[in-house]
Motif scaffolding. Sequence first.
Motif, PDB file in Angstrom:
ATOM      1  N   TYR A   1       0.844  -1.195   0.000  1.00  0.00           N
ATOM      2  CA  TYR A   1       0.000   0.000   0.000  1.00  0.00           C
ATOM      3  C   TYR A   1       0.882   1.250   0.000  1.00  0.00           C
ATOM      4  O   TYR A   1       2.056   1.210   0.381  1.00  0.00           O
ATOM      5  N   ALA A   2       0.270   2.369  -0.425  1.00  0.00           N
ATOM      6  CA  ALA A   2       0.961   3.655  -0.416  1.00  0.00           C
ATOM      7  C   ALA A   2      -0.074   4.756  -0.325  1.00  0.00           C
ATOM      8  O   ALA A   2      -1.213   4.602  -0.783  1.00  0.00           O
ATOM      9  N   CYS A   3       0.331   5.872   0.266  1.00  0.00           N
ATOM     10  CA  CYS A   3      -0.551   7.042   0.324  1.00  0.00           C
ATOM     11  C   CYS A   3       0.300   8.301   0.255  1.00  0.00           C
ATOM     12  O   CYS A   3       0.928   8.687   1.242  1.00  0.00           O
ATOM     13  N   PHE A   4       0.323   8.922  -0.907  1.00  0.00           N
ATOM     14  CA  PHE A   4       1.046  10.167  -1.135  1.00  0.00           C
ATOM     15  C   PHE A   4       0.013  11.286  -1.122  1.00  0.00           C
ATOM     16  O   PHE A   4      -0.551  11.658  -2.155  1.00  0.00           O
ATOM     17  N   THR A   5      -0.267  11.790   0.066  1.00  0.00           N
ATOM     18  CA  THR A   5      -1.448  12.614   0.315  1.00  0.00           C
ATOM     19  C   THR A   5      -1.430  13.924  -0.464  1.00  0.00           C
ATOM     20  O   THR A   5      -0.439  14.669  -0.453  1.00  0.00           O
ATOM     21  N   ARG A   6      -2.548  14.200  -1.110  1.00  0.00           N
ATOM     22  CA  ARG A   6      -2.732  15.496  -1.773  1.00  0.00           C
ATOM     23  C   ARG A   6      -2.914  16.581  -0.712  1.00  0.00           C
ATOM     24  O   ARG A   6      -3.753  16.447   0.176  1.00  0.00           O
ATOM     25  N   PRO A   7      -2.144  17.674  -0.768  1.00  0.00           N
ATOM     26  CA  PRO A   7      -2.228  18.693   0.284  1.00  0.00           C
ATOM     27  C   PRO A   7      -3.556  19.440   0.300  1.00  0.00           C
ATOM     28  O   PRO A   7      -3.913  20.022   1.326  1.00  0.00           O
ATOM     29  N   GLU A   8      -4.300  19.422  -0.819  1.00  0.00           N
ATOM     30  CA  GLU A   8      -5.574  20.139  -0.827  1.00  0.00           C
ATOM     31  C   GLU A   8      -6.676  19.403  -0.080  1.00  0.00           C
ATOM     32  O   GLU A   8      -7.731  19.975   0.184  1.00  0.00           O
ATOM     33  N   MET A   9      -6.426  18.122   0.269  1.00  0.00           N
ATOM     34  CA  MET A   9      -7.409  17.351   1.023  1.00  0.00           C
ATOM     35  C   MET A   9      -7.133  17.548   2.511  1.00  0.00           C
ATOM     36  O   MET A   9      -6.121  17.070   3.031  1.00  0.00           O
TER      37      MET A   9
ATOM     38  N   VAL B   1       1.907  -1.297  -5.230  1.00  0.00           N
ATOM     39  CA  VAL B   1       2.683  -0.307  -5.978  1.00  0.00           C
ATOM     40  C   VAL B   1       4.116  -0.795  -6.190  1.00  0.00           C
ATOM     41  O   VAL B   1       4.664  -1.547  -5.381  1.00  0.00           O
ATOM     42  N   ALA B   2       4.705  -0.367  -7.281  1.00  0.00           N
ATOM     43  CA  ALA B   2       6.113  -0.660  -7.580  1.00  0.00           C
ATOM     44  C   ALA B   2       6.634   0.424  -8.508  1.00  0.00           C
ATOM     45  O   ALA B   2       5.967   0.792  -9.485  1.00  0.00           O
ATOM     46  N   TYR B   3       7.814   0.945  -8.186  1.00  0.00           N
ATOM     47  CA  TYR B   3       8.413   2.023  -8.967  1.00  0.00           C
ATOM     48  C   TYR B   3       9.912   1.786  -9.116  1.00  0.00           C
ATOM     49  O   TYR B   3      10.520   1.047  -8.338  1.00  0.00           O
ATOM     50  N   ILE B   4      10.481   2.431 -10.097  1.00  0.00           N
ATOM     51  CA  ILE B   4      11.932   2.567 -10.178  1.00  0.00           C
ATOM     52  C   ILE B   4      12.247   4.055 -10.056  1.00  0.00           C
ATOM     53  O   ILE B   4      11.685   4.882 -10.790  1.00  0.00           O
ATOM     54  N   ILE B   5      13.118   4.382  -9.122  1.00  0.00           N
ATOM     55  CA  ILE B   5      13.542   5.759  -8.901  1.00  0.00           C
ATOM     56  C   ILE B   5      14.903   5.946  -9.546  1.00  0.00           C
ATOM     57  O   ILE B   5      15.859   5.254  -9.193  1.00  0.00           O
ATOM     58  N   GLU B   6      14.972   6.848 -10.510  1.00  0.00           N
ATOM     59  CA  GLU B   6      16.260   7.249 -11.075  1.00  0.00           C
ATOM     60  C   GLU B   6      16.630   8.594 -10.454  1.00  0.00           C
ATOM     61  O   GLU B   6      15.843   9.548 -10.493  1.00  0.00           O
TER      62      GLU B   6
END
Length: 215
Positions: free
Chosen positions: A13-21, A100-105
């Motif tokens: 799981y992930a939660c990248f919170t929107r600041p407007e909420m 979720v899965a990402y590659i960070i460059e």
Amino acid sequence: MGFGIKLKVWGDYACFTRPEMKVERVSYDVITPSAARGILEAIHWKPAIRWVVDRIHVLNPIIFENIRRNEVESKASPRKEAIYAAEERQQRASMVLRNVAYIIEAHFEMTDRQGAEDSPEKHYNIFLRRARQGQCFHRPYFGTREFPVSFELIEDSEALPESPLQGTTDLGYMLYDQDFRLNDKGEVQEITPYFFRAQMVDGRISIPGPLEVFR
């Protein structure tokens, strides 16, 4: 540009919170540059270096899930050192990301706080060693601490996996980072958020430089 790295990160799981909420948490569609930088800093950071995120690869389909979580109403501070969860517990709904899965460059740059013993090669090799061994100063997380991150280094000889997300997607305005200004007592006096217009092309998001963002 400094020494570049590629790091695969994933979690349930992930939660990248929107600041407007303001009340209920609603996540961005993908990881934000500031959250990606936080993961890198959890593995290796010193005052002598500054991490810069260049690209983010989205490896899994974007799936939202509505969950309910227990949170406390207030935050700890010098004026309020203790929080009694039983008295301040609140149950709130959250729109989070699942699987979720990402590659960070990213790369790092040397800062004006580097010492005589600091060099790009030194910090680059430290990061490689720690990432290969799964070491970190604290467990990185996807937005909130209850969503831990698993990670592994992608070596230069490895090919990047192809994203299932093809085509161009406009993700709208996304939080780039926040600038914290402190007063004479070292307390946060002002927080300035910076944003950018995120475009995902075939699962890849190119992150602009600091001169290309706005507040």
